[in-house]
Design a protein around this motif. Structure first.
Motif, PDB file in Angstrom:
ATOM      1  N   VAL A  11       1.224  -1.339  -0.059  1.00 51.44           N
ATOM      2  CA  VAL A  11      -0.219   0.504   0.504  1.00 51.44           C
ATOM      3  C   VAL A  11       1.024   0.710   0.256  1.00 51.44           C
ATOM      4  O   VAL A  11       1.610   1.549   0.678  1.00 51.44           O
ATOM      5  CB  VAL A  11      -0.938  -0.188   1.465  1.00 51.44           C
ATOM      6  CG1 VAL A  11      -1.534   1.029   1.212  1.00 51.44           C
ATOM      7  CG2 VAL A  11      -1.714  -1.078   1.112  1.00 51.44           C
ATOM      8  N   SER A  12       0.872   2.159  -0.739  1.00 47.01           N
ATOM      9  CA  SER A  12       1.433   2.911  -1.228  1.00 47.01           C
ATOM     10  C   SER A  12       0.274   4.407  -0.476  1.00 47.01           C
ATOM     11  O   SER A  12      -1.135   4.822  -1.137  1.00 47.01           O
ATOM     12  CB  SER A  12       1.961   3.565  -2.203  1.00 47.01           C
ATOM     13  OG  SER A  12       2.767   2.579  -2.468  1.00 47.01           O
ATOM     14  N   VAL A  13       0.654   5.731   0.770  1.00 47.65           N
ATOM     15  CA  VAL A  13       0.087   5.992   0.974  1.00 47.65           C
ATOM     16  C   VAL A  13       0.213   7.400  -0.301  1.00 47.65           C
ATOM     17  O   VAL A  13       1.284   7.799  -0.391  1.00 47.65           O
ATOM     18  CB  VAL A  13      -0.267   6.812   2.212  1.00 47.65           C
ATOM     19  CG1 VAL A  13      -0.792   7.757   2.748  1.00 47.65           C
ATOM     20  CG2 VAL A  13      -0.117   6.018   3.284  1.00 47.65           C
ATOM     21  N   SER A  14      -1.580   7.929  -1.085  1.00 47.14           N
ATOM     22  CA  SER A  14      -1.438   8.899  -1.970  1.00 47.14           C
ATOM     23  C   SER A  14      -2.431   9.646  -1.294  1.00 47.14           C
ATOM     24  O   SER A  14      -2.357  10.097   0.211  1.00 47.14           O
ATOM     25  CB  SER A  14      -2.674   8.310  -2.759  1.00 47.14           C
ATOM     26  OG  SER A  14      -2.430   9.393  -4.074  1.00 47.14           O
ATOM     27  N   SER A  15      -2.457  10.788  -2.061  1.00 49.19           N
ATOM     28  CA  SER A  15      -3.263  12.322  -1.428  1.00 49.19           C
ATOM     29  C   SER A  15      -4.269  12.373  -2.333  1.00 49.19           C
ATOM     30  O   SER A  15      -3.663  12.283  -3.825  1.00 49.19           O
ATOM     31  CB  SER A  15      -2.281  13.382  -1.022  1.00 49.19           C
ATOM     32  OG  SER A  15      -2.870  14.351  -0.962  1.00 49.19           O
ATOM     33  N   ASP A  16      -5.459  13.647  -2.144  1.00 46.56           N
ATOM     34  CA  ASP A  16      -6.029  14.029  -3.337  1.00 46.56           C
ATOM     35  C   ASP A  16      -5.220  15.033  -4.007  1.00 46.56           C
ATOM     36  O   ASP A  16      -5.375  15.623  -5.440  1.00 46.56           O
ATOM     37  CB  ASP A  16      -7.805  14.298  -2.890  1.00 46.56           C
ATOM     38  CG  ASP A  16      -7.084  15.712  -2.065  1.00 46.56           C
ATOM     39  OD1 ASP A  16      -6.095  15.843  -1.319  1.00 46.56           O
ATOM     40  OD2 ASP A  16      -8.603  15.900  -1.316  1.00 46.56           O
TER      41      ASP A  16
END
Length: 229
Positions: free
Chosen positions: A132-137
């Motif tokens: 899991v790679s934590v992304s962002s809007d």
């Protein structure tokens, strides 16, 4: 640890979302390898979770060597690339963005996560694990001031997307947690009241739902995941 305990590597684990996930997985009796720059706060989380702790910056190749040594020959059920760099605060417009600081943001938010996945893919394959790679809007929205951070997260999304295509036997996700009440978010809005943002702990159930249900690889937004109460 129980004999059949699951095993996770979490970066950025001393505070915010990484800390919240570490505590939640410890309650599920997961064996944890935690990485973060803040040694004192990392030790607090380590003592609460009985984890293996590695204090250091994921952008440092020497720290990544220590991560590889901690992972060893065993399998990994989860790699959570959560460590991130915001960049300058207050957030500058792109026309004034210091290029050396932009390079540092990309090193932490793009190069380091890929390097960690390169060294942990064998362990993930051994356990049929999840990355899991934590992304962002900010990766998909055109927000003033967020060009550096957003571009780095867009690049991370695409690396994650292609890595999933290259590894169809694994589940590989970009996970957008949405706005949270974290130190990074406060740094993005210096002097502003961000108490209306949800605490990181409230987002953890969405990630756990992703891990439990293992939908096809892709990009998922926490608020759009169906989580049973």
């Amino acid at each position: 640890m129980p004999e059949n305990s699951k095993r996770a590597l979490i970066t950025g684990a001393s505070a915010g979302f990484g800390r919240a996930v570490a505590l939640a997985l410890a309650e599920r009796d997961w064996e944890l390898i935690l990485v973060a720059r803040g040694a004192d706060r990392l030790e607090t989380v380590r003592s609460a979770t009985r984890a293996t702790a590695i204090a250091g910056d994921v952008a440092d190749p020497a720290v990544r060597e220590r991560i590889a040594a901690a992972v060893g020959e065993g399998g990994l059920d989860l790699v959570l690339n959560n460590a991130s760099a915001l960049g300058p605060s207050p957030l500058p417009a792109l026309e004034r963005y210091p290029l050396d600081e932009l390079a540092a943001v990309f090193t932490t938010n793009v190069i380091a996560p890929l390097a960690i996945l390169q060294l942990t893919l064998p362990a993930l394959r051994a356990a049929d694990g999840v990355a899991v790679s934590v992304s962002s809007d900010a990766a998909i929205g055109g927000y003033e001031g967020w060009g550096g951070y957003g571009a780095s997260k867009a690049a991370l999304d695409q690396l994650t997307n292609v890595l999933a295509a290259e590894n169809p036997s694994l589940r590989i996700y970009s996970f957008d947690p949405g706005d949270m009440r974290t130190e990074m978010h406060q740094a993005a809005f210096p002097g502003e009241d961000i108490s209306d943002r949800p605490e990181p702990e409230t987002v953890v159930p969405a990630l756990l739902h992703l891990l439990d249900t293992r939908p096809p690889s892709g990009r998922y937004i926490a608020s759009e995941l169906s989580v049973s109460s």
